[in-house]
Design a protein around this motif. Structure first.
Motif, short mmCIF file in Angstrom:
data_model
loop_
_atom_site.label_atom_id
_atom_site.label_comp_id
_atom_site.label_asym_id
_atom_site.label_seq_id
_atom_site.Cartn_x
_atom_site.Cartn_y
_atom_site.Cartn_z
N ILE A 341 0.85 -1.20 0.00
CA ILE A 341 0.00 0.00 0.00
C ILE A 341 0.88 1.24 0.00
O ILE A 341 1.74 1.41 0.87
CB ILE A 341 -0.93 0.00 1.22
CG1 ILE A 341 -1.82 -1.26 1.20
CG2 ILE A 341 -1.79 1.26 1.25
CD1 ILE A 341 -2.57 -1.50 2.49
N GLY A 342 0.68 2.11 -0.98
CA GLY A 342 1.46 3.33 -1.09
C GLY A 342 0.66 4.55 -0.65
O GLY A 342 -0.57 4.59 -0.75
N LYS A 343 1.39 5.54 -0.16
CA LYS A 343 0.79 6.81 0.22
C LYS A 343 1.75 7.91 -0.19
O LYS A 343 2.89 7.94 0.26
CB LYS A 343 0.54 6.86 1.73
CG LYS A 343 -0.14 8.12 2.21
CD LYS A 343 -0.39 8.06 3.70
CE LYS A 343 -1.09 9.32 4.19
NZ LYS A 343 -1.30 9.29 5.66
N GLY A 344 1.29 8.79 -1.09
CA GLY A 344 2.17 9.83 -1.59
C GLY A 344 3.34 9.29 -2.39
O GLY A 344 4.41 9.90 -2.42
N GLY A 345 3.15 8.13 -3.01
CA GLY A 345 4.19 7.56 -3.84
C GLY A 345 5.18 6.67 -3.12
O GLY A 345 6.09 6.11 -3.75
N THR A 346 5.05 6.53 -1.81
CA THR A 346 5.96 5.67 -1.04
C THR A 346 5.15 4.68 -0.22
O THR A 346 3.97 4.90 0.09
CB THR A 346 6.86 6.49 -0.11
OG1 THR A 346 6.06 7.17 0.86
CG2 THR A 346 7.67 7.52 -0.89
N VAL A 347 5.81 3.59 0.18
CA VAL A 347 5.11 2.55 0.92
C VAL A 347 4.67 3.06 2.29
O VAL A 347 5.40 3.80 2.96
CB VAL A 347 6.00 1.30 1.07
CG1 VAL A 347 7.28 1.60 1.84
CG2 VAL A 347 5.25 0.16 1.73
N SER A 348 3.48 2.65 2.68
CA SER A 348 2.97 3.01 4.01
C SER A 348 2.51 1.78 4.79
O SER A 348 2.41 1.82 6.02
CB SER A 348 1.81 4.00 3.91
OG SER A 348 0.71 3.43 3.20
N ALA A 349 2.23 0.68 4.08
CA ALA A 349 1.76 -0.54 4.74
C ALA A 349 1.82 -1.70 3.76
O ALA A 349 1.96 -1.50 2.55
CB ALA A 349 0.34 -0.36 5.27
N VAL A 350 1.71 -2.91 4.29
CA VAL A 350 1.62 -4.10 3.45
C VAL A 350 0.45 -4.94 3.96
O VAL A 350 0.33 -5.20 5.16
CB VAL A 350 2.92 -4.94 3.51
CG1 VAL A 350 2.81 -6.12 2.53
CG2 VAL A 350 4.13 -4.10 3.20
N GLU A 351 -0.40 -5.35 3.03
CA GLU A 351 -1.51 -6.24 3.37
C GLU A 351 -1.09 -7.68 3.11
O GLU A 351 -0.55 -7.99 2.05
CB GLU A 351 -2.76 -5.90 2.56
CG GLU A 351 -3.97 -6.77 2.93
CD GLU A 351 -5.18 -6.49 2.07
OE1 GLU A 351 -6.22 -7.13 2.33
OE2 GLU A 351 -5.08 -5.66 1.15
N PHE A 352 -1.37 -8.53 4.08
CA PHE A 352 -1.04 -9.95 3.97
C PHE A 352 -2.30 -10.79 4.11
O PHE A 352 -3.24 -10.42 4.81
CB PHE A 352 -0.06 -10.37 5.08
CG PHE A 352 1.31 -9.75 4.96
CD1 PHE A 352 2.32 -10.40 4.27
CD2 PHE A 352 1.57 -8.52 5.54
CE1 PHE A 352 3.58 -9.84 4.16
CE2 PHE A 352 2.84 -7.95 5.45
CZ PHE A 352 3.84 -8.61 4.76
N ALA A 353 -2.28 -11.94 3.44
CA ALA A 353 -3.32 -12.94 3.62
C ALA A 353 -2.72 -14.13 4.35
O ALA A 353 -1.58 -14.53 4.05
CB ALA A 353 -3.89 -13.38 2.28
N TYR A 354 -3.45 -14.67 5.29
CA TYR A 354 -2.99 -15.90 5.94
C TYR A 354 -3.00 -17.03 4.91
O TYR A 354 -3.78 -17.02 3.95
CB TYR A 354 -3.87 -16.24 7.13
CG TYR A 354 -3.63 -15.35 8.32
CD1 TYR A 354 -2.48 -15.49 9.09
CD2 TYR A 354 -4.54 -14.36 8.68
CE1 TYR A 354 -2.25 -14.68 10.19
CE2 TYR A 354 -4.32 -13.53 9.76
CZ TYR A 354 -3.17 -13.69 10.52
OH TYR A 354 -2.94 -12.87 11.58
#
Length: 437
Positions: A341-354
Motif C-alpha cells: 500500500i502506497g501513500k504519496g508515492g511511497t510505501v505506508s503498509a503491506v496487506e497480507f493474507a494468511y
C-alpha cells in the motif's frame, strides 16, 4: 548507495554514534589461548568423527582440535585449509549448529557441543595474523584456467588450481573480489573488512590474476573463454531476484534485501545509512534474517519478518531465528503479501493474507491483516541470470567440453559459503585431473 528516495520515515542516524560501533562489531568474540585450550579439551577425538562427516568440506575436525589442544595452532590451521581454504570466513558464518556441532557427541550427551566453529576461527586467525601462507605452489604447468566469479566457489577453485601449478585468471563483475563473503554476509558476522583480508591472504599462493568489473555475457563470452583457456570454471552466483508478485511492489521504499545487505557491507560509517521506523522483511531464509537483524541494529523500532509457510520450514536456522527474536525482530509465519500500500508515492503498509500449506500447495485464505511499513525488504530468493542464453534455474554444462561450475549457480541457491567452497575445490581437482596430471 541506495537509490531509494528518502522519505520522512527513512532516515540515517537513528542511534547515538557509539551504538553503531557496538552493534556492528563481532557477534561472537574470538577465543584467547586459554579459552581455546579449555574448549579443545572437551573434544573426545571420536574415531568415527560424526562432525567430520557433517562438514561439507570434510575437514578433519578431531585432528585440528587435537592440534590446538597440544599447542600447535599453526598445524591446526593447515589441517583446516587443506580442505577449506576459506576456513576463516566459514568459522564465522557457517551454520555449525546445523552441521558439525549438531552431531557432536557432547551435544548428544550434554546439550553443549564442542565449540568447533570458534576453535576453527582461533586457529585460522592466529596464522593469518602472522602473515603466514602455509602452501607452496607447484612448478608451473603452462596450463591456463579462467575462473569466472570471485566468490567462495571461485576463490576455492582458483587457489587449488594455483596450488597445482596452473595459471589462473579470476574475473568478477563487482568492484571487489569475495562474492557472497564481501557483499552478502551480515556486517556483524564478519566485521573489520575480514572478507578482503582473507582474499589477500589466499592470493599469496601466487599464480592468480584478479580482474574486477568483468561480467560474463557483457565483457567476455563463454565461447571466447573456451577458445583462450585450457579450462573454464563458472562460479557466477545468482544475480537475479525473484519478484514479490504483489500489487504495488514497485512503490518507493520497497527494495531487494540483497542490495540492502551489500550496501551495509560497503559502508564503513553505519551512521550514514538510512533506515525506516517500521520495517517489514518478506522471506524466510538467511537473507531475510540478516536484513531484519541489521535493520534493528541500525535503529528501526519495529521490524517484522513475514514468511508464507510454517516456521519449521524457514531455511534460516533455528539459531539465527532465535538471534533475530532476541534483538527484537518479530516473526510472523503462514502469511503472504497481497498488496503493498502506497501513500504519496511511497510505501505506508503491506496487506497480507494468511496461508494454508496443504497437499495441493500453498493456498491464500480470505483472512487478512495489515502491517504499517515505511520500508520493505524482499528476501524471497534469487535466480540465475544465465550467460549466453543458457536457461536456469541451474546451469547445464554437460554439452560443453572443458567447462565446470560450482556454488549457487550450480546448486540453485543453497546459499552456504562452505558448500560453495567444497564445490569449487572439487571442480579444481577435476580440472587438474583432466589435464592428465
Amino acid at each position: 548507495m541506495s537509490n531509494t528516495p528518502l522519505t520522512p520515515g527513512i532516515v540515517p542516524g537513528r542511534l547515538i554514534a557509539e551504538a553503531y560501533a557496538s552493534n556492528f562489531d563481532d557477534l561472537e568474540p574470538a577465543l584467547d589461548g586459554h579459552e581455546a585450550h579449555v574448549a579443545a579439551d572437551r573434544c573426545y577425538f571420536c574415531h568415527d568423527a560424526p562432525c567430520m562427516t557433517a562438514c561439507p568440506t570434510s575437514i578433519d575436525i578431531p585432528l585440528f582440535i587435537r592440534q590446538i589442544a597440544t599447542g600447535t595452532p599453526e598445524a591446526a590451521a593447515k589441517t583446516i585449509w587443506d580442505q577449506n581454504i576459506l576456513g576463516g570466513m566459514c568459522a564465522r558464518v557457517c551454520p555449525t549448529e546445523q552441521l558439525c556441532e549438531e552431531v557432536c557427541v557432547r551435544e548428544m550427551a550434554e546439550g553443549k557441543p564442542v565449540e568447533i566453529g570458534r576453535l576453527q576461527r582461533f586457529a585460522t586467525d592466529r596464522v593469518m595474523a602472522a602473515g603466514v601462507h602455509p602452501f607452496t605452489r607447484a612448478v608451473p604447468t603452462g596450463k591456463k584456467v579462467a575462473v569466472v566469479g570471485a566468490g567462495p566457489a571461485g576463490l576455492a577453485a582458483a587457489h587449488r588450481l594455483a596450488l597445482h601449478g596452473h595459471d589462473v585468471v579470476m574475473m568478477d563483475r563487482n568492484e571487489k573480489p569475495g562474492g557472497l563473503n564481501e557483499y552478502g554476509i551480515a556486517s556483524y558476522k564478519a566485521p573489520h573488512d575480514f572478507a578482503q583480508a582473507e582474499v589477500e591472504w589466499l592470493l599469496k599462493i601466487g599464480g592468480i590474476t584478479v580482474q574486477t568489473g568483468v561480467e560474463l555475457g557483457r565483457d567476455v563470452s563463454l565461447d571466447s573463454l573456451r577458445a583462450e583457456y585450457d579450462a573454464v570454471f563458472l562460479g557466477i552466483g545468482l544475480a537475479g531476484v525473484n519478484a514479490l508478485r504483489a500489487v504495488g511492489e514497485d512503490v518507493a521504499g520497497v527494495r531487494d534485501a540483497v542490495d540492502f545487505i551489500a550496501e551495509l557491507r560497503q559502508q564503513p560509517d553505519k551512521e550514514k545509512l538510512p533506515i525506516g521506523r517500521d520495517v517489514v522483511v518478506i522471506g524466510g531464509g538467511m537473507t531475510a534474517v540478516d536484513a531484519a537483524v541489521q535493520s534493528r541494529l541500525l535503529g528501526a523500532q519495529n521490524v517484522t519478518i513475514v514468511y508464507r509457510r510454517g516456521q519449521e520450514k524457514m531455511s534460516a536456522s533455528v539459531h539465527e531465528q532465535d538471534h533475530a527474536q532476541q534483538v527484537g525482530v518479530r516473526i510472523i509465519c503462514n502469511a503472504a503479501p497481497v498488496e503493498v500500500i502506497g501513500k504519496g508515492g511511497t510505501v505506508s503498509a503491506v496487506e497480507f493474507a494468511y496461508t494454508e500449506d496443504g497437499p495441493d500447495g500453498l493456498k491464500l485464505l480470505d483472512d487478512t491483516f495489515t502491517l504499517t511499513a515505511d520500508q520493505v525488504f524482499k528476501a524471497i530468493g534469487q535466480t540465475l541470470v544465465a550467460p549466453d542464453g543458457m536457461a536456469g534455474p541451474k546451469l547445464d554444462l554437460q554439452p560443453l567440453a572443458r567447462v565446470w561450475t560450482g556454488g549457487d549457480c550450480a546448486a540453485g541457491g543453497e546459499d552456504l559459503t562452505v558448500t560453495a567452497v567444497a564445490e569449487g575445490r572439487d571442480a579444481a581437482e577435476a580440472i587438474h585431473a583432466s589435464f592428465g596430471a
